[in-house]
Design an enzyme around this catalytic site. Structure first.
Site, PDB file in Angstrom:
ATOM      1  N   ARG A   1       0.848  -1.223   0.000  1.00 21.09           N
ATOM      2  CA  ARG A   1       0.000   0.000   0.000  1.00 21.09           C
ATOM      3  C   ARG A   1       0.869   1.253   0.000  1.00 21.09           C
ATOM      4  O   ARG A   1       1.938   1.275   0.619  1.00 21.09           O
ATOM      5  CB  ARG A   1      -0.820   0.024   1.297  1.00 21.09           C
ATOM      6  CG  ARG A   1      -2.213  -0.554   1.233  1.00 21.09           C
ATOM      7  CD  ARG A   1      -2.856  -0.402   2.590  1.00 21.09           C
ATOM      8  NE  ARG A   1      -2.360  -1.444   3.475  1.00 21.09           N
ATOM      9  CZ  ARG A   1      -3.155  -2.386   3.974  1.00 21.09           C
ATOM     10  NH1 ARG A   1      -4.443  -2.353   3.676  1.00 21.09           N
ATOM     11  NH2 ARG A   1      -2.678  -3.310   4.731  1.00 21.09           N
TER      12      ARG A   1
ATOM     13  N   ASP B   1       6.274  -3.567  10.493  1.00 25.94           N
ATOM     14  CA  ASP B   1       4.799  -3.471  10.542  1.00 25.94           C
ATOM     15  C   ASP B   1       4.268  -3.668  11.955  1.00 25.94           C
ATOM     16  O   ASP B   1       3.260  -3.071  12.349  1.00 25.94           O
ATOM     17  CB  ASP B   1       4.133  -4.453   9.569  1.00 25.94           C
ATOM     18  CG  ASP B   1       4.578  -5.894   9.780  1.00 25.94           C
ATOM     19  OD1 ASP B   1       3.977  -6.780   9.155  1.00 25.94           O
ATOM     20  OD2 ASP B   1       5.535  -6.122  10.539  1.00 25.94           O
TER      21      ASP B   1
ATOM     22  N   SER C   1       8.210  -4.784   6.290  1.00 26.54           N
ATOM     23  CA  SER C   1       7.904  -5.879   7.228  1.00 26.54           C
ATOM     24  C   SER C   1       8.850  -7.043   7.125  1.00 26.54           C
ATOM     25  O   SER C   1       8.440  -8.206   6.887  1.00 26.54           O
ATOM     26  CB  SER C   1       6.470  -6.331   6.984  1.00 26.54           C
ATOM     27  OG  SER C   1       5.634  -5.207   6.960  1.00 26.54           O
TER      28      SER C   1
HETATM   29  C1  0WK Z   1      -1.640  -4.879   7.318  1.00 30.39           C
HETATM   30  C2  0WK Z   1      -0.518  -3.926   7.752  1.00 30.39           C
HETATM   31  C3  0WK Z   1       0.782  -4.401   7.203  1.00 30.39           C
HETATM   32  C4  0WK Z   1       1.043  -5.807   7.667  1.00 30.39           C
HETATM   33  C5  0WK Z   1      -0.128  -6.680   7.288  1.00 30.39           C
HETATM   34  C6  0WK Z   1       0.085  -8.052   7.880  1.00 30.39           C
HETATM   35  O1  0WK Z   1      -0.785  -2.630   7.290  1.00 30.39           O
HETATM   36  O2  0WK Z   1       1.836  -3.570   7.592  1.00 30.39           O
HETATM   37  O3  0WK Z   1       2.231  -6.287   7.131  1.00 30.39           O
HETATM   38  O4  0WK Z   1      -1.345  -6.189   7.763  1.00 30.39           O
HETATM   39  O5  0WK Z   1      -0.995  -8.858   7.578  1.00 30.39           O
HETATM   40  P1  0WK Z   1      -1.010  -9.738   6.266  1.00 30.39           P
HETATM   41  O6  0WK Z   1      -1.306  -8.850   5.152  1.00 30.39           O
HETATM   42  O7  0WK Z   1       0.337 -10.326   6.176  1.00 30.39           O
HETATM   43  O8  0WK Z   1      -2.052 -10.757   6.548  1.00 30.39           O
HETATM   44  C1  BGC Z   2       8.917 -10.627   9.209  1.00 29.44           C
HETATM   45  C2  BGC Z   2       8.589  -9.548  10.211  1.00 29.44           C
HETATM   46  C3  BGC Z   2       7.156  -9.100  10.045  1.00 29.44           C
HETATM   47  C4  BGC Z   2       6.233 -10.312  10.080  1.00 29.44           C
HETATM   48  C5  BGC Z   2       4.811  -9.928   9.893  1.00 29.44           C
HETATM   49  C6  BGC Z   2       7.901 -11.726   9.275  1.00 29.44           C
HETATM   50  O1  BGC Z   2       8.155 -12.640   8.278  1.00 29.44           O
HETATM   51  O2  BGC Z   2      10.208 -11.154   9.463  1.00 29.44           O
HETATM   52  O3  BGC Z   2       9.456  -8.456  10.041  1.00 29.44           O
HETATM   53  O4  BGC Z   2       6.855  -8.255  11.109  1.00 29.44           O
HETATM   54  O5  BGC Z   2       6.582 -11.217   9.073  1.00 29.44           O
HETATM   55  O6  BGC Z   2       4.590  -9.314   8.688  1.00 29.44           O
END
Ligand code: 0WK
Ligand code: BGC
Ligand code: 0WK
Ligand code: BGC
Length: 876
Positions: free
Chosen positions: A498, A616, A562
Site C-alpha cells: 500500500r 509493521d 515488514s
Molecule cells: C496490514 C498492515 C501491514 C502488515 C499486514 C500483515 O498494514 O503492515 O504487514 O497487515 O498482515 P497480512 O497482510 O500479512 O495478513
Molecule cells: C517478518 C517480520 C514481520 C512479520 C509480519 C515476518 O516474516 O520477518 O518483520 O513483522 O513477518 O509481517
C-alpha cells in the site's frame, strides 16, 4: 514382464472365469481359485460391543490381540497387541507343536494383560486356504508362503487349537470364529466404512475376499443376502492358465520354492518372492556380462539373498540410487553407476508387474460386484493390508492407478486397515493429529524457551548469534498529540503493498485522515532483483502521487518494511534476511532506505524525504498507541508472524542510554531456528519447511502464520489420503498443488458457521471431490492446525507480557496488545484460543486485545511525524 493394459484386461477376464468356476458346485473341485465360503454374512453395523481375544497367524508377524469394542455410538474401540516370533521350527515343524506354540503365546499374552481370570471369546485369523462349513471351523487345504507344518493339512485347525488350549488349565478361551486375514481386514475397514465389501492382502502372500450374492454360492444353502468369499487368488494359474505370462525366472523361482507348481499367481506378486525374482534376473544378466562386468558373487548365487526390503529401498524416490549402490556393495557386487541404474530398472519392472497383476484380479472382483448389483457405475471401498502395500514406496499408487484404468466404472476407495485385522480409521486420524495437540506443560516450555531467547537477544554478546534478534527500532515514545502535517507512508511485506497519504491534525481537531491505494507486487518482482523491486515501489509511488495530484510536494515518508532490519537510527535499516514470499537479490545486508532513495533518484521524477523505516508490528503498535497509551505491544499474525514491544532502555545493551524505553522488534518468527523447539515440529512442518523459500529459517513463523498454515493442512490431507482415509485414497492433481489450500479457506472451513455442505463446496472449488466424511475430517484438520498456531502464538505472547510485568516489577500488569485483523488473526477460533492461552500462561497479566482496522500505515506516518518533530527540535 511389462504387461500392457490389453494383457491385463485379458488376465482380468481369465480371473473372472476362474471365479465363476470356483463358485460352481460341479466345477469347484477342479478349480484353482477355490472361492471359499467364509460364513461371514454381513459387515459390522456399529452395534457390536464387548471384549475379545484374537490371534493372527500367517503374515510376517504372529500377533495376539485384546480388542475392546464400545457401543458408544462413536464406534470406538481399543486394541492392545503383542507379537511373537515364528521361528522355522514352528513354521516347518509339526502340527501339534504349532498349535501348542500358539496356545503358549496366547497364555503368555493373557498373563501380560492380566486376563487369565476372564472367560473370553477368541477370533482366530489363519491366513491360509481353509474350507469352512461354519464360522468356527476350518479345514486346511494347503500350506502357503513360508509355512509347511506336518500333520495339519486336511484337518480342522480350530479343533487343533482348541485341543492345545485345553492343555492350559489357567485360561478359559472359546474359539468362536476362524477367519482368513483378507476377511479380517475387510471387517476391520467395514467398521469404519459401510461401503467396504472387499478385503485385500498384499504382503508375504496375497489374496482377496469380497461379499458375494448367496444365490451365486452353490456350495452353501440359501439364496438370500450375501456371504464373504475368500477367493484364494494366490493359486490362480496353478492349472497353467497364466503360463503364457510366466517367465523363465518365475518358473525357476517356483522350482526352488517350498510348494512348486502351487500359488503361481502369488509367486508373481507377493513380497516373499519379489526379491528372489530380482536376484534370478540379475544373476542371468550378470552371467551374460550385462552387469557387474560378468562377475557373479556368492551372494548373487544364494537363494533369498535379495529381499523385498532391498527392492523397496532401491525404488525409493530420492535415495533409491544410493540405496542400490549400498545394497549391491553389501552383496560384494561392486556395481558401476550403470549397474545401479539397471538394477533399479529390474526392481521397477518386477514390482510394477506385481501391482498390475493384482490390479487385474481386483478389477475382476470389482466388475463382478458391480454386475451383481446391476449397476452401470459403482462406488465401493477396498479394505487393504500387507507389508508390500504398506512399505513399498510406489506400489500403492501403481495399484490404484491400474485399477482405475481397468475399471473406470468403479469409484474405488482404498482404505488401509490399521492394527491389522484389529481396528480403526479414527485411530489413524488421531495418530496423525496427536502431535498438534500441545499439552499445557509443553506450551509452558515454549513460553519459557521464548522468554530465554528474548532475554538472550538483548545481550551485547548475542549480537549476530541470537535467533530471536530483538532489533532496536529507535522508536522511543508514543505520539503526544502534537504531531501534525501530511505524510506519505509505504506498507510493504504483507498480503498487499500500500501507498498511503496520511493527514494528521493536532490539538482540539486532533485526527488522522488516510488515503491509500493498494498495488500488487508480482512474484517475479518479489523474487527478482533488488533494483527491480525498488523501481517497482517507486513506480507505484509515482502513480499514487499522480492519482492524488501531489507529485510536486516533497513529503516526509514513513516506510513500513515488514522484514527483519538491523537499524542504527530511525531512518536506517539493513535487511538481515528476507522472509515470507520475498527473495529479491542484492538486498540482504543492504540498507533498504538507501535502496529506496537510489530508486527515486533513478526515476528522477519526484523527490521524497524518507524520515523513518519501521516494522509493521511497530507501525501497528503506534497506530493503536495513538488512542491507548497502554498499548505497548504490536502483534502481527498474518502472512508472517512477529511481535514488538516497548522495552526499558537499560535492558537494551547495544543501544546507548538507560533512560526511558525503546520499541524492540523481536522478529520472533525465527524462534527455534537453533532447533530448540524441534521436538514439537511434526513431519508435516518439516515438509512445509523443506518446500519453502528459506528452509530451516523462520520455524516458529512456519507453525503460526498464514503463509504456511494452509500448506501444513495440505500436507496432512495428502498423508491421510495416502492412508485411504480421505478422498477415496485418491491424491488429485489439485491436492498436489503447493499453496492451493490458502489460509482464507482454513478460516472459512473451520468456522462453525459453515455447514458441511459448504465445506464440500469449498473443497469442490479446490477440485477436491469429497464425501461428507471427508469434509468432517478436513474441518477437523483445519481446526487442529489453526488451534496449534494460536496456542503457540499465545505461548510466545505470554513470554513477552510476563517480561513486561517483571520489567515493571509489579504483581499484576494491565497491558494492551494490538493484533491486526490480518489473514490469521481474523479466525474466530484463532483469536479466541490466543486470548485463552495468554490468560493461561500469563495469569498475572490482564491483557486487552485491541483489534486495529487501520493497519500499520497510520502508525508509520505517526512515527514519521514524531521523528520529524524530534528532528526539527534537534535543528533548533
Ligand atoms: C496490514 C498492515 C501491514 C502488515 C499486514 C500483515 O498494514 O503492515 O504487514 O497487515 O498482515 P497480512 O497482510 O500479512 O495478513
Ligand atoms: C517478518 C517480520 C514481520 C512479520 C509480519 C515476518 O516474516 O520477518 O518483520 O513483522 O513477518 O509481517
Ligand atoms: C496384517 C494383518 C494380517 C495379515 C498381514 C499380511 O493383520 O492378518 O496376514 O497384514 O501382511 P504381511 O504381514 O504378510 O506383510
Ligand atoms: C494364503 C491366503 C492369505 C494370503 C495373505 C496366501 O498365501 O493362501 O489365505 O490370505 O496369503 O496372507
Amino acid at each position: 514382464m511389462r504387461l500392457s493394459d490389453d494383457v491385463l484386461l485379458d488376465v482380468m477376464a481369465r480371473f473372472q472365469a476362474e471365479m465363476v468356476k470356483g463358485l460352481g458346485r460341479d466345477t469347484n473341485p477342479t478349480a484353482t481359485v477355490k472361492m471359499l465360503p467364509s460364513f461371514v454374512r454381513s459387515l459390522p453395523d456399529g452395534s457390536e460391543k464387548g471384549e475379545f481375544l484374537a490371534v493372527d497367524l500367517g503374515g510376517s508377524q504372529f500377533r495376539a490381540h485384546q480388542v475392546k469394542v464400545f457401543d458408544d455410538g462413536r464406534q470406538s474401540s481399543q486394541l492392545e497387541s503383542k507379537s511373537y516370533p515364528t521361528p522355522k521350527e514352528v513354521t516347518q515343524g509339526n502340527g501339534a507343536e504349532l498349535f501348542d506354540y500358539i496356545a503358549d503365546c496366547l497364555s503368555d499374552f493373557m498373563e501380560t494383560r492380566n486376563l487369565k481370570n476372564k472367560k473370553l471369546p477368541l477370533g482366530f485369523t489363519f491366513s491360509f486356504p481353509c474350507r469352512q462349513t461354519k464360522l468356527e471351523e476350518g479345514v486346511l487345504l494347503a500350506w502357503t508362503k513360508h509355512f509347511r507344518v506336518r500333520g495339519v493339512q486336511d484337518t480342522d485347525v480350530v479343533s487343533s487349537l482348541r485341543r492345545a488350549l485345553q492343555k492350559h488349565q489357567d485360561i478359559d478361551v472359546d474359539v468362536l470364529a476362524l477367519v482368513n486375514d483378507t476377511v479380517g481386514t475387510m471387517m476391520t475397514c467395514g467398521y469404519d466404512d459401510q461401503r467396504c465389501e472387499v478385503g485385500l492382502i498384499i504382503g508375504t502372500g496375497t489374496n482377496a475376499c469380497y461379499m458375494e450374492e448367496m444365490r451365486h454360492i452353490s456350495l452353501v444353502e440359501g439364496d438370500e443376502g450375501r456371504m464373504c468369499i475368500n477367493t484364494e487368488w494366490g493359486a490362480f494359474g496353478d492349472d497353467g492358465a497364466l503360463d503364457d505370462l510366466r517367465t523363465e525366472f518365475d518358473r525357476e523361482l517356483d522350482l526352488g520354492s517350498l510348494n512348486p507348481g502351487k500359488q503361481l499367481f502369488e509367486k508373481m506378486i507377493s513380497s516373499l518372492y519379489l526379491g528372489e525374482l530380482v536376484r534370478l534376473i540379475l544373476l542371468k544378466m550378470t552371467k551374460e556380462g550385462l552387469l557387474f562386468n560378468g562377475k557373479v558373487s556368492t551372494a548373487l548365487l544364494t537363494k533369498g539373498k535379495i529381499e523385498m526390503k532391498h527392492v523397496s529401498a532401491m525404488e525409493k524416490y530420492k535415495e533409491g540410487l544410493s540405496n542400490t549402490k549400498e545394497i549391491l556393495t553389501g552383496l560384494n557386487l561392486f556395481p558401476s553407476e550403470e549397474d545401479c541404474v539397471a538394477v533399479q530398472h529390474v526392481c521397477t519392472i518386477v514390482s510394477f508387474r506385481s501391482a498390475n497383476l493384482c490390479a487385474a484380479a481386483l478389477a475382476a472382483i470389482l466388475t463382478r460386484l458391480r454386475e451383481n448389483k446391476k449397476l452401470l457405475r459403482m462406488r465401493t471401498t477396498v479394505g487393504i493390508d500387507g507389508g508390500l502395500y504398506k512399505t513399498h514406496p510406489k506400489f500403492a499408487k501403481r495399484l490404484h492407478k491400474a485399477v482405475r484404468r481397468l475399471v473406470p466404472t468403479c469409484d474405488v476407495r482404498f482404505l488401509l486397515s490399521a492394527g491389522g485385522s484389529g481396528r480403526g480409521a479414527r485411530r489413524r486420524l488421531d495418530a496423525a493429529l496427536a502431535p498438534f495437540l500441545l499439552p499445557p506443560g509443553t506450551l509452558r516450555e515454549v513460553r519459557d524457551k521464548m522468554r530465554a531467547e528474548l532475554e538472550y537477544g538483548l545481550k551485547r554478546e548475542a549480537q549476530g548469534k541470537a535467533t530471536v534478534k530483538m532489533l532496536p527500532t529507535y522508536v522511543c515514545g508514543t505520539p503526544d498529540g502534537t504531531e501534525k502535517g501530511k505524510f506519505l507512508a509505504l506498507d510493504l511485506g504483507g498480503t498487499n503493498f500500500r501507498v498511503l497519504l496520511v493527514k494528521i491534525k493536532s490539538g482540539r481537531r486532533r485526527s488522522v485522515q488516510m488515503y491509500n491505494k493498494i498495488f500488487a507486487i508480482p512474484l517475479e518482482i518479489m523474487q527478482g532483483t533488488g533494483e527491480e523491486l525498488f523501481d517497482h515501489i517507486v513506480q507505484c509511488i509515482a502513480e499514487f502521487l499522480e492519482y492524488m495530484g501531489i507529485k510536486g510536494a516533497r513529503l516526509p515518508l514513513g516506510f513500513t518494511f515488514s522484514f527483519p532490519c538491523r537499524q542504527a537510527s530511525i531512518d536506517k535499516g539493513t535487511l538481515v534476511g528476507w522472509t515470507k514470499g520475498f527473495k529479491a537479490t542484492d538486498c540482504e545486508g543492504e540498507d533498504v532506505v538507501d535502496m529506496l532513495r537510489e530508486a527515486i533518484r533513478r526515476r528522477n521524477e519526484f523527490d521524497l524525504d524518507i524520515v523513518a523505516v519501521v516494522n509493521d508490528t511497530v507501525g501497528t503498535m503506534m497506530t493503536c498507541g495513538y488512542e491507548d497509551p497502554n498499548c505497548e505491544i504490536g502483534l502481527i499474525a498474518g502472512t508472517g508472524s512477529n511481535v514488538c514491544y516497548m522495552e526499558d532502555m537499560k535492558n537494551i545493551e547495544i543501544v546507548e542510554g538507560n533512560e526511558g524505553k525503546m520499541c524492540i522488534n523481536t522478529e520472533w518468527g525465527a524462534f527455534g531456528d537453533n532447533g530448540c523447539i524441534d521436538y514439537i515440529r511434526t513431519k508435516y512442518d518439516r515438509e512445509v519447511d523443506e518446500g519453502s523459500l528459506n528452509p530451516g529459517k523462520q520455524r516458529y513463523e512456519k507453525m503460526t502464520s498464514g503463509m504456511y498454515l494452509g500448506e501444513i493442512v495440505r500436507q496432512i490431507l495428502i498423508d491421510l489420503t495416502k492412508q485411504g482415509l480421505l478422498f477415496r485414497g485418491h491424491i488429485s492433481e489439485s491436492l498436489r498443488k503447493r499453496g492451493i489450500f490458502e489460509t482464507k479457506f482454513l478460516s472459512q472451513i473451520e468456522s462453525d458457521r459453515l455447514a458441511l455442505l459448504q465445506v464440500r463446496r469449498i473443497l469442490q472449488q479446490l477440485g477436491l471431490d469429497s464425501t461428507c466424511d471427508d469434509s468432517i475430517i478436513v474441518k477437523e484438520v483445519c481446526g487442529v492446525v489453526s488451534t496449534r498456531a494460536a496456542r503457540l502464538c499465545g505461548a510466545g505472547l505470554a513470554a513477552v507480557v510476563e517480561k513486561k510485568r517483571e520489567n515493571r516489577g509489579v504483581e499484576r500488569l494491565q497491558i494492551t496488545v494490538v493484533p491486526l485483523p490480518s489473514a490469521v488473526c481474523s479466525f474466530a477460533l484463532f483469536s479466541t484460543v490466543l486470548r485463552e492461552t495468554v490468560k493461561e500462561l500469563a495469569p498475572q497479566c490482564d491483557v486487552t486485545f485491541m483489534l486495529s482496522e487501520d493497519g500499520s500505515g497510520k502508525g508509520a506516518a505517526l512515527i514519521t511525524a514524531v521523528a520529524k518533530r524530534l528532528h526539527n527540535v534537534g535543528q533548533k
